[in-house]
Motif scaffolding. Structure first.
Motif, mmCIF file in Angstrom:
data_model
loop_
_atom_site.group_PDB
_atom_site.id
_atom_site.type_symbol
_atom_site.label_atom_id
_atom_site.label_comp_id
_atom_site.label_asym_id
_atom_site.label_seq_id
_atom_site.Cartn_x
_atom_site.Cartn_y
_atom_site.Cartn_z
ATOM 1 N N TRP A 156 0.816 -1.210 -0.045
ATOM 2 C CA TRP A 156 0.181 -0.092 0.074
ATOM 3 C C TRP A 156 0.852 1.178 0.005
ATOM 4 C CZ3 TRP A 156 -1.598 -4.365 2.317
ATOM 5 C CH2 TRP A 156 -2.826 -5.013 2.170
ATOM 6 N N ALA A 157 0.612 2.198 -1.022
ATOM 7 C CA ALA A 157 1.554 3.386 -0.730
ATOM 8 C C ALA A 157 0.806 4.414 -0.121
ATOM 9 C CB ALA A 157 1.680 4.041 -2.348
ATOM 10 N N ARG A 158 1.653 5.304 0.533
ATOM 11 C CA ARG A 158 1.056 6.543 1.069
ATOM 12 C C ARG A 158 0.985 7.561 -0.097
ATOM 13 N NH1 ARG A 158 4.348 6.128 5.072
ATOM 14 N NH2 ARG A 158 2.566 5.505 6.831
ATOM 15 N N ARG A 159 1.829 7.854 -1.049
ATOM 16 C CA ARG A 159 1.915 8.843 -1.916
ATOM 17 C C ARG A 159 2.289 8.349 -3.267
ATOM 18 N NH1 ARG A 159 5.640 10.105 1.529
ATOM 19 N NH2 ARG A 159 7.833 10.147 0.802
ATOM 20 N N PRO A 160 2.024 8.674 -4.523
ATOM 21 C CA PRO A 160 2.701 8.148 -5.651
ATOM 22 C C PRO A 160 4.197 8.116 -5.568
ATOM 23 C CG PRO A 160 0.998 9.939 -6.186
ATOM 24 C CD PRO A 160 1.223 9.932 -4.651
ATOM 25 N N ALA A 161 4.638 7.163 -6.038
ATOM 26 C CA ALA A 161 6.081 6.859 -5.907
ATOM 27 C C ALA A 161 6.584 5.736 -7.094
ATOM 28 C CB ALA A 161 6.678 6.379 -4.666
ATOM 29 N N ARG A 323 15.070 -0.138 -16.103
ATOM 30 C CA ARG A 323 14.511 -0.720 -14.987
ATOM 31 C C ARG A 323 14.560 0.039 -13.750
ATOM 32 N NH1 ARG A 323 13.060 -4.071 -18.756
ATOM 33 N NH2 ARG A 323 13.613 -6.030 -18.728
ATOM 34 N N THR A 324 13.420 0.988 -13.698
ATOM 35 C CA THR A 324 13.371 2.226 -12.797
ATOM 36 C C THR A 324 12.540 1.768 -11.731
ATOM 37 O OG1 THR A 324 11.719 3.233 -14.275
ATOM 38 C CG2 THR A 324 13.969 3.832 -14.597
ATOM 39 N N GLY A 325 11.966 0.508 -11.553
ATOM 40 C CA GLY A 325 11.229 0.337 -10.576
ATOM 41 C C GLY A 325 9.760 0.262 -10.629
ATOM 42 N N ILE A 326 9.030 -0.141 -9.705
ATOM 43 C CA ILE A 326 7.380 -0.181 -9.656
ATOM 44 C C ILE A 326 6.615 0.969 -9.488
ATOM 45 C CG2 ILE A 326 5.522 -1.512 -8.625
ATOM 46 C CD1 ILE A 326 7.149 -3.362 -10.243
ATOM 47 N N ALA A 327 5.900 1.230 -10.253
ATOM 48 C CA ALA A 327 4.959 2.588 -9.905
ATOM 49 C C ALA A 327 3.680 2.295 -9.118
ATOM 50 C CB ALA A 327 4.528 3.182 -11.177
ATOM 51 N N LEU A 328 4.018 2.891 -7.729
ATOM 52 C CA LEU A 328 2.842 2.631 -6.796
ATOM 53 C C LEU A 328 2.041 3.856 -6.929
ATOM 54 C CD1 LEU A 328 5.382 1.516 -3.894
ATOM 55 C CD2 LEU A 328 3.989 0.328 -5.311
ATOM 56 N N ASP A 329 0.682 3.431 -6.687
ATOM 57 C CA ASP A 329 -0.394 4.562 -6.700
ATOM 58 C C ASP A 329 -1.236 4.244 -5.103
ATOM 59 O OD1 ASP A 329 -2.623 5.920 -6.760
ATOM 60 O OD2 ASP A 329 -3.083 5.326 -8.949
ATOM 61 N N PRO A 330 -1.314 5.294 -4.461
ATOM 62 C CA PRO A 330 -2.235 5.023 -3.186
ATOM 63 C C PRO A 330 -3.695 4.659 -3.371
ATOM 64 C CG PRO A 330 -1.662 7.392 -3.510
ATOM 65 C CD PRO A 330 -0.953 6.704 -4.650
ATOM 66 N N ALA A 331 -4.231 4.813 -4.368
ATOM 67 C CA ALA A 331 -5.509 4.283 -4.863
ATOM 68 C C ALA A 331 -5.639 3.059 -5.176
ATOM 69 C CB ALA A 331 -6.035 5.209 -6.268
ATOM 70 N N THR A 332 -4.501 2.212 -5.520
ATOM 71 C CA THR A 332 -4.539 0.738 -5.941
ATOM 72 C C THR A 332 -3.446 0.082 -5.348
ATOM 73 O OG1 THR A 332 -5.606 1.380 -8.006
ATOM 74 C CG2 THR A 332 -4.823 -0.730 -7.815
ATOM 75 N N PRO A 333 -3.654 -0.772 -4.304
ATOM 76 C CA PRO A 333 -2.531 -1.451 -3.836
ATOM 77 C C PRO A 333 -1.992 -2.333 -4.800
ATOM 78 C CG PRO A 333 -4.522 -1.809 -2.371
ATOM 79 C CD PRO A 333 -4.836 -1.103 -3.738
ATOM 80 N N TRP A 334 -0.528 -2.466 -5.034
ATOM 81 C CA TRP A 334 0.372 -3.359 -5.618
ATOM 82 C C TRP A 334 0.258 -4.725 -5.000
ATOM 83 C CZ3 TRP A 334 4.786 -6.008 -5.632
ATOM 84 C CH2 TRP A 334 5.303 -6.404 -6.908
ATOM 85 N N HIS A 335 0.072 -5.875 -6.033
ATOM 86 C CA HIS A 335 0.088 -7.078 -5.403
ATOM 87 C C HIS A 335 0.696 -8.002 -6.451
ATOM 88 C CE1 HIS A 335 -1.392 -10.948 -3.163
ATOM 89 N NE2 HIS A 335 -1.722 -11.179 -4.411
ATOM 90 N N THR A 336 1.425 -9.239 -5.730
ATOM 91 C CA THR A 336 1.980 -10.074 -6.803
ATOM 92 C C THR A 336 2.149 -11.494 -6.177
ATOM 93 O OG1 THR A 336 4.109 -10.477 -8.186
ATOM 94 C CG2 THR A 336 4.592 -9.841 -5.930
ATOM 95 N N ARG A 337 2.344 -12.525 -6.851
ATOM 96 C CA ARG A 337 2.033 -13.829 -6.149
ATOM 97 C C ARG A 337 3.351 -14.649 -6.825
ATOM 98 N NH1 ARG A 337 -1.416 -16.857 -8.447
ATOM 99 N NH2 ARG A 337 -1.710 -18.496 -6.671
ATOM 100 N N TYR A 338 3.773 -15.379 -5.907
ATOM 101 C CA TYR A 338 4.890 -16.051 -6.658
ATOM 102 C C TYR A 338 4.915 -17.460 -5.841
ATOM 103 C CZ TYR A 338 7.416 -13.743 -2.782
ATOM 104 O OH TYR A 338 7.839 -13.190 -1.494
#
Length: 356
Positions: A156-161, A323-338
């Motif tokens: 969960w992001a606190r701010r866009p990053a 390869r600059t990373g994952i864009a995080l948005d406080p409106a939408t949690p980022w999720h992955t599975r492995y």
């Protein structure tokens, strides 16, 4: 032991998974998974995850959190080093990290247990109020039908990053040389670290690209890292770009433990984390706690520029500059599975059963 004592022990960890096809332990510090054993048959188990040899030593209590009880697998949020790298090639730019936590805040602090039973453990960690990440959760589940575990990670992001992010499975290597075969799927080249390490022995030419693990561009000629541990003493960081499964359902990365005639595979979402960073620890660090005896293989799915995404930028023409990373948005949690699973080499994993 009273029920109150049991509650204290289980909320502080470690927490254990135990099912028909294996067992595992998860600790609070770093939320790290390990040891992990998979049951191959009625008489044999394969110990998969690395556990650092200094774990539990008195001197280890002074180490940073990520090293204190180093083991197995954990998420790096954000991914990478926080100190300044050694001399980089011309065109590279250095920058200060936003904090001092190597491999991220999550790898250095104690996670809270939300749920724990013999089949599933769920952990969470809240980040400091000034961090771009607000909270992370991870769930580790045993597959009741197979020698496999499935792991979910939510951020969960606190701010866009945009943050470099990676997973950090670290696999056990035996002391005998060349008894583990590394099986890497299709990729667009294997890149060596752009600078020589200042605290360890390296045998690879810096900032080169090779086509195969068996013939990497070494300082003294081609270096074969397709079977480990390798002969000699060294420490290497490599990044395989755009890793994909060699065929439908196969893992993008696997290890064949020759003495067990068994394999361990790692499946992940290669669209989210397109590259695989390989940390080959072959006794190449002499200072404490490594002391020339550390053998392990980190196989780390990443969206990052090596472990440099927080402290350096590659020149525009470099193959990993994007390869600059994952864009995080406080409106939408980022999720992955492995998934991590084992099978006997005589029996190949079923594509449908092992797919994410």
């Amino acid at each position: 032991m009273s029920s109150a004592d049991h509650f204290v022990r289980t909320t502080r960890g470690p927490w254990r998974l135990c099912w028909a096809h294996g067992s595992a332990e998860i600790q609070a510090l770093g939320g790290m998974l390990g040891p992990l054993q998979f049951r191959l048959d009625d008489e044999r188990e394969l110990d998969v995850m690395h556990v650092a040899p200094w774990s539990g030593l008195t001197r280890a209590s002074a180490l940073p959190g990520v090293l204190r009880r180093l083991r197995g697998e954990w998420p790096c949020i954000p991914f990478g080093r926080a100190d300044q790298p050694p001399a980089l090639p011309p065109g590279w730019q250095v920058q200060p990290a936003d904090d001092g936590w190597h491999h991220g805040y999550a790898a250095n602090h104690r996670w809270q247990c939300l749920h724990a039973d013999a089949g599933r453990v769920q952990l969470a960690l809240d980040f400091p109020p000034d961090a771009p990440v607000a909270r992370v959760e991870r769930e580790i589940s045993a597959d009741p039908h197979a020698a496999a575990i499935d792991i979910g990670l939510t951020v969960w992001a606190r701010r866009p990053a945009r943050l470099p992010l990676g997973l950090h499975p670290t696999f056990r290597l035996p002391p005998a040389t060349r008894r583990v075969r590394v099986m890497l799927g299709r990729h667009d080249g294997i890149h060596s670290y752009p600078a020589l390490a200042s605290d360890s022995v390296t045998r690879l030419q810096p900032d080169t690209c090779s086509a195969d693990l068996s013939a990497l561009a070494g300082i003294d000629g081609p270096l074969d890292l397709a079977q480990l541990p390798a002969h000699g003493v060294f420490e290497e960081l490599l990044q395989a770009r755009a890793v994909q499964s060699a065929k439908e359902g196969a893992p993008p990365f696997a290890l064949h433990y020759l003495d067990y005639d068994a394999c361990v595979g790692l499946w992940w979402d290669t669209a989210q984390l397109p590259d695989l960073m390989l940390w080959v620890s072959n006794g190449g660090r002499q200072r404490f706690p490594w002391q020339g005896r550390h053998l392990a293989l980190g196989a780390e799915p990443v969206n990052s520029l090596f472990d440099l995404g927080r402290v350096a930028k590659a020149p525009p023409g470099h193959p990993l500059a994007d390869r600059t990373g994952i864009a995080l948005d406080p409106a939408t949690p980022w999720h992955t599975r492995y998934r991590i699973a084992a099978w006997q080499q005589a029996a190949h994993p079923d594509a449908d059963h092992h797919a994410l």
